[in-house]
Design an enzyme around this catalytic site. Structure first.
Site, short mmCIF file in Angstrom:
data_model
loop_
_atom_site.label_atom_id
_atom_site.label_comp_id
_atom_site.label_asym_id
_atom_site.label_seq_id
_atom_site.Cartn_x
_atom_site.Cartn_y
_atom_site.Cartn_z
N GLY A 155 -6.31 13.13 -6.20
CA GLY A 155 -6.92 12.22 -6.96
C GLY A 155 -8.63 12.40 -6.36
O GLY A 155 -9.05 13.40 -5.73
N ARG A 177 0.81 15.53 -9.63
CA ARG A 177 1.99 15.50 -10.87
C ARG A 177 1.38 16.63 -11.79
O ARG A 177 1.99 17.02 -12.66
CB ARG A 177 1.95 13.94 -11.35
CG ARG A 177 3.02 13.28 -10.64
CD ARG A 177 3.30 11.91 -11.32
NE ARG A 177 1.86 11.00 -11.16
CZ ARG A 177 1.59 10.04 -11.75
NH1 ARG A 177 2.51 9.27 -12.27
NH2 ARG A 177 0.40 9.30 -11.77
N THR A 233 -4.50 8.84 5.38
CA THR A 233 -5.71 7.75 5.08
C THR A 233 -5.28 7.13 3.91
O THR A 233 -6.14 6.32 3.46
CB THR A 233 -6.80 8.49 4.95
OG1 THR A 233 -6.97 9.40 4.18
CG2 THR A 233 -7.38 8.89 6.39
N ARG A 235 -1.61 5.28 2.68
CA ARG A 235 -0.81 4.13 2.96
C ARG A 235 0.36 4.58 3.91
O ARG A 235 1.07 5.64 3.80
CB ARG A 235 -0.02 3.68 1.65
CG ARG A 235 -1.04 2.85 0.79
CD ARG A 235 -1.39 1.48 1.31
NE ARG A 235 -2.14 0.66 0.38
CZ ARG A 235 -3.92 0.86 0.57
NH1 ARG A 235 -4.29 1.80 1.13
NH2 ARG A 235 -4.49 0.12 -0.42
N GLU A 264 2.19 -2.16 8.89
CA GLU A 264 0.78 -2.39 9.47
C GLU A 264 1.01 -4.02 9.46
O GLU A 264 1.34 -4.78 8.72
CB GLU A 264 -0.27 -2.17 8.19
CG GLU A 264 -1.21 -1.10 8.67
CD GLU A 264 -1.95 -0.59 7.61
OE1 GLU A 264 -2.48 -1.43 6.99
OE2 GLU A 264 -2.06 0.58 7.43
N HIS A 282 -7.00 0.99 9.73
CA HIS A 282 -7.14 0.95 8.09
C HIS A 282 -8.55 0.58 7.91
O HIS A 282 -8.93 -0.24 7.23
CB HIS A 282 -6.17 0.12 7.80
CG HIS A 282 -5.76 0.24 6.28
ND1 HIS A 282 -4.85 -0.22 5.36
CD2 HIS A 282 -6.52 0.87 5.06
CE1 HIS A 282 -4.78 0.20 4.19
NE2 HIS A 282 -5.79 0.86 4.15
C1 DGY Z 1 -7.71 0.79 -0.60
O1 DGY Z 1 -8.84 0.52 -1.16
O2 DGY Z 1 -6.54 1.07 -1.12
C2 DGY Z 1 -8.08 1.08 0.95
O3 DGY Z 1 -6.76 1.28 1.43
C3 DGY Z 1 -8.92 0.10 1.45
O4 DGY Z 1 -9.56 0.87 2.25
#
Ligand code: DGY
Length: 317
Positions: A155, A177, A233, A235, A264, A282
């Site tokens: 993305g 995808r 970076t 989830r 988390e 995060h």
């Molecule tokens: C999001 O916007 O999904 C990020 O994880 C926030 O930093």
């Protein structure tokens, strides 16, 4: 009578001030999520909720707000909101994409460089007074030139990070995808298993959905290249933390860089104990500019929706 808005946790002032003149705002100006019962009781007549990614907003909670028109998430990821439940109730969901793309890609790059070049232990080494002279084997790291990075989820953030990795001399492959039409032709679309097996760096940028939850499992860590680097970076629930700890301890991985964690704010003790992982709490989007822009965007969605305009950045299920 003014419509009511619930802001569930602290956000930058730019977002709060956009709303306070227009609406009756209940602002829970704190830095930890409140239990659902407290949220529900604090503003039951809310027409909009502006929430953070650490607030779980499910159907049962939505039902406690009979006037709810909009949930505006102060994040791009919306895995904390039950989107189907919102759609079934005719409640709009908005998020804050785009404004955090570059900041999050910068943080991924920072983690990659720190993990590859052992910056954290090297810094500690200096501070502890251990630098007694140049040595040919002191903190030898991982070079980038001619190596391959595999981006899982091409993305906007995946693409921004790929460009940064390319500037380090790496070639780029990605799994997605569908092909990303914005990706340069030299970024090769491949299948997930080949990407994991053949890349020197594997970086996760895919949204968390029931399909992607736990995708980096023990088998996939085992199939990563010897001496490779893993980054997340996106989830934390995308990776199996126990399996990652095993892969690091076995010597299979050179290093890892994590901004997100499976449970988390809890962090697996095996990660805390490992000298091969760089950990950040995060903070991918945490620049002053980006966090202000996110606050404005999230608040603007509330203002637009409650003033009868179609808000930007609606999340479609
Ligand atoms: C999001 O916007 O999904 C990020 O994880 C926030 O930093």
């Amino acid at each position: 009578m003014k419509k009511q808005v619930l802001i569930t946790q602290h956000i930058p002032e730019a977002g709060v001030s956009l709303l306070t003149g227009q609406f009756e705002v209940v602002y829970l100006n704190d830095r930890t999520p409140r239990p659902a019962s407290v949220l529900a009781a604090s503003c039951p007549d809310a027409s909009a909720i502006l929430c953070l990614l650490s607030d779980r907003i499910d159907g049962a909670l939505m039902d406690r707000f009979p006037r709810l028109e909009l949930i505006s998430n102060y994040a791009a990821g919306v895995n904390n909101i039950d989107l189907k439940a919102a759609a079934a109730r005719g409640i709009l969901v908005c998020n804050t994409p785009d404004v955090l793309t570059e900041a999050t890609a910068d943080l991924a790059l920072a983690l990659l460089l720190a993990a590859a070049r052992k910056i954290i232990p090297a810094d500690r080494f200096c501070r502890e007074g251990n630098f007694n002279g140049w040595a040919s084997d002191l903190f030898c790291g991982f070079g980038f030139t001619g190596k391959q990075i595999g981006i899982i989820g091409m993305g906007k953030i995946g693409l921004a990070f790929a460009r940064r990795a390319e500037s380090l001399g790496m070639s780029v492959v990605y799994s997605n995808r569908t092909p990303n039409p914005l990706a340069p032709p030299n970024y090769r679309l491949t299948d997930l298993e080949s990407l994991i097996k053949e890349s020197d760096v594997v970086s996760l940028h895919t949204p968390l959905t029931p399909e992607t939850r736990g995708m980096m499992n023990a088998a996939r860590f085992a199939s990563m290249k010897e001496g490779s680097i893993f980054l997340n970076t996106g989830r934390g629930e995308l990776h199996d933390e126990e399996a990652l700890v095993t892969a690091l301890a076995s010597g299979k991985l050179f290093a890892a860089g994590l901004d997100v964690f499976e449970k988390e704010p809890g962090i697996h003790p095996g990660l805390l104990a490992s000298g091969k992982v760089v950990l950040t709490p995060h903070i991918g989007s945490a620049t002053i500019e980006t966090r202000n822009a996110m606050a404005q965007l999230a608040a603007q969605a509330v203002s637009d929706c409650l003033n009868g305009k179609i808000p930007q950045n609606r999340v479609i299920v």
